[in-house]
Design an enzyme around this catalytic site. Structure first.
Site, PDB file in Angstrom:
ATOM      1  N   ASP A 127      -3.144   7.888   8.320  1.00 20.14           N
ATOM      2  CA  ASP A 127      -3.920   6.941   9.096  1.00 20.14           C
ATOM      3  C   ASP A 127      -2.996   6.259  10.097  1.00 20.14           C
ATOM      4  O   ASP A 127      -1.919   6.765  10.389  1.00 20.14           O
ATOM      5  CB  ASP A 127      -4.651   5.939   8.180  1.00 20.14           C
ATOM      6  CG  ASP A 127      -3.705   5.108   7.330  1.00 20.14           C
ATOM      7  OD1 ASP A 127      -2.496   5.075   7.633  1.00 20.14           O
ATOM      8  OD2 ASP A 127      -4.170   4.476   6.362  1.00 20.14           O
ATOM      9  N   SER A 183       0.804  -1.227   0.000  1.00 18.48           N
ATOM     10  CA  SER A 183       0.000   0.000   0.000  1.00 18.48           C
ATOM     11  C   SER A 183       0.834   1.273   0.000  1.00 18.48           C
ATOM     12  O   SER A 183       0.326   2.352  -0.288  1.00 18.48           O
ATOM     13  CB  SER A 183      -0.939   0.012   1.211  1.00 18.48           C
ATOM     14  OG  SER A 183      -0.213  -0.064   2.419  1.00 18.48           O
ATOM     15  N   HIS A 233       0.111   4.890   7.572  1.00 15.63           N
ATOM     16  CA  HIS A 233       0.684   5.552   6.412  1.00 15.63           C
ATOM     17  C   HIS A 233       0.904   7.046   6.624  1.00 15.63           C
ATOM     18  O   HIS A 233       0.097   7.707   7.270  1.00 15.63           O
ATOM     19  CB  HIS A 233      -0.212   5.342   5.184  1.00 15.63           C
ATOM     20  CG  HIS A 233      -0.457   3.902   4.873  1.00 15.63           C
ATOM     21  ND1 HIS A 233      -1.528   3.205   5.396  1.00 15.63           N
ATOM     22  CD2 HIS A 233       0.225   3.020   4.102  1.00 15.63           C
ATOM     23  CE1 HIS A 233      -1.502   1.950   4.949  1.00 15.63           C
ATOM     24  NE2 HIS A 233      -0.447   1.817   4.176  1.00 15.63           N
TER      25      HIS A 233
END
Length: 316
Positions: free
Chosen positions: A291, A36, A294
């Site tokens: 978040d 991600s 990240h």
């Protein structure tokens, strides 16, 4: 209104913009593998010249080979160097990313012709960014790999898998490769949240795991430079830049380092941010983390600037 940051790391895009501005963007394509941190699911659209500002996902039906010819990502959020990681998170394993790349190579050859496609693949910049999920979701959460390997052995297992993956890429035409290691895992909001007794300080144990893993990747890069003819490979350090931002946030214009912007900032990741949208911060530029796992666009831009002037400068 809440600023909608993407979960994905935008340092690739920032790098392209910086290189373009300096007149040094001389790679025909950016080809991305990983998790991600380089997932293209929520890429912002940034207007620039040269290579497209966003790097499309290979499986996105809205794009074709004419788009992928100058940039494509095969990254799958939640994957790792360990195939078990992708099985746990039910995402694409790294070997599947490689299979899609083989398909991409065939399509590119039909689109550009053999000679031009070979040149594109040889001169493209390859970005590899993954590994953290192997530890956080796999090794430390499920009692499978931890029963097979101690942490040092598991780090070696992952670095060996990374080496095998890079060799496969090389055999398929890759020459300019950047591999990123771990950030300071123990300082991620999700892990800080588990350290309530000590005031949600960073978990040094997890940070050491990240540093040790990075050292093994750096050794891998050093060995490949000596052993693989014609390869240009660098280790792109993200651990140090993120650590410096956390230790001296005000020097970078940040105010919050212990929690993310989205939701409560302690547990939400990815799409869960949308479910807790009403709780999200008003100004993510004051936050290092978007978040629980990240970093924000602003933090990624700072990382990008550092990488452009250090490791990536050797490849472009």
């Amino acid at each position: 209104m809440v600023y909608q940051n993407s979960v994905a790391c935008f340092f690739i895009i920032h790098c392209l913009l910086l290189f373009s501005a300096e007149g040094r963007a001389n790679v025909p394509a950016i080809i991305v593998f990983g998790d991600s941190t380089v997932d293209a699911g929520n890429n912002n659209q940034i207007i620039t010249v040269g290579i497209k500002p966003s790097i499309p996902a290979y499986l996105d039906p809205n794009f074709g080979i004419e788009d992928f010819a100058t940039g494509v990502t095969f990254a799958s959020g939640g994957t790792g160097y360990d195939n078990l990681t992708a099985l746990i998170t039910t995402v694409l394993p790294l070997w599947r990313e490689l299979e899609y790349f083989k398909d991409y190579k065939e399509r590119l050859t039909r689109f550009q012709g053999k000679d031009k496609a070979t040149k594109t693949l040889n001169e493209a910049l390859y970005i590899i960014s993954l590994g953290t999920v192997d530890f956080l979701v796999n090794y430390f959460l499920f009692p499978i790999r931890s029963l097979e390997y101690n942490i040092d052995q598991y780090e070696k297992f992952l670095s060996q898998n990374a080496g095998n993956f890079i060799k496969e890429l090389y055999n398929l035409g890759a020459r300019k490769i950047s591999i990123s290691g771990s950030a300071p895992m123990g300082c991620l909001p999700m892990l800080r949240n588990l350290n309530i007794v000590l005031g949600r300080t960073c978990f040094e144990f997890y940070n050491k795991v990240g540093r040790d893993f990075n050292e093994k990747l750096m050794k891998l890069v050093e060995n490949m430079r000596k052993q693989v003819d014609g390869i240009q490979i660098v280790f792109s350090d993200i651990y140090d830049p993120v650590t410096k931002m956390i230790q001296n946030p005000y020097l970078y214009g940040f105010e919050e380092v212990k929690r993310g912007c989205c939701g409560t900032g302690m547990t939400e990741v990815s799409y869960l941010c949308m479910l807790a949208k009403s709780l999200s911060c008003k100004d993510p530029t004051k936050y290092i983390f978007w978040d629980a796992l990240h970093t924000t666009d602003k933090a990624n831009g700072i990382i990008a600037d550092i990488l452009v002037k250090t490791s990536l400068a050797e490849l472009i």
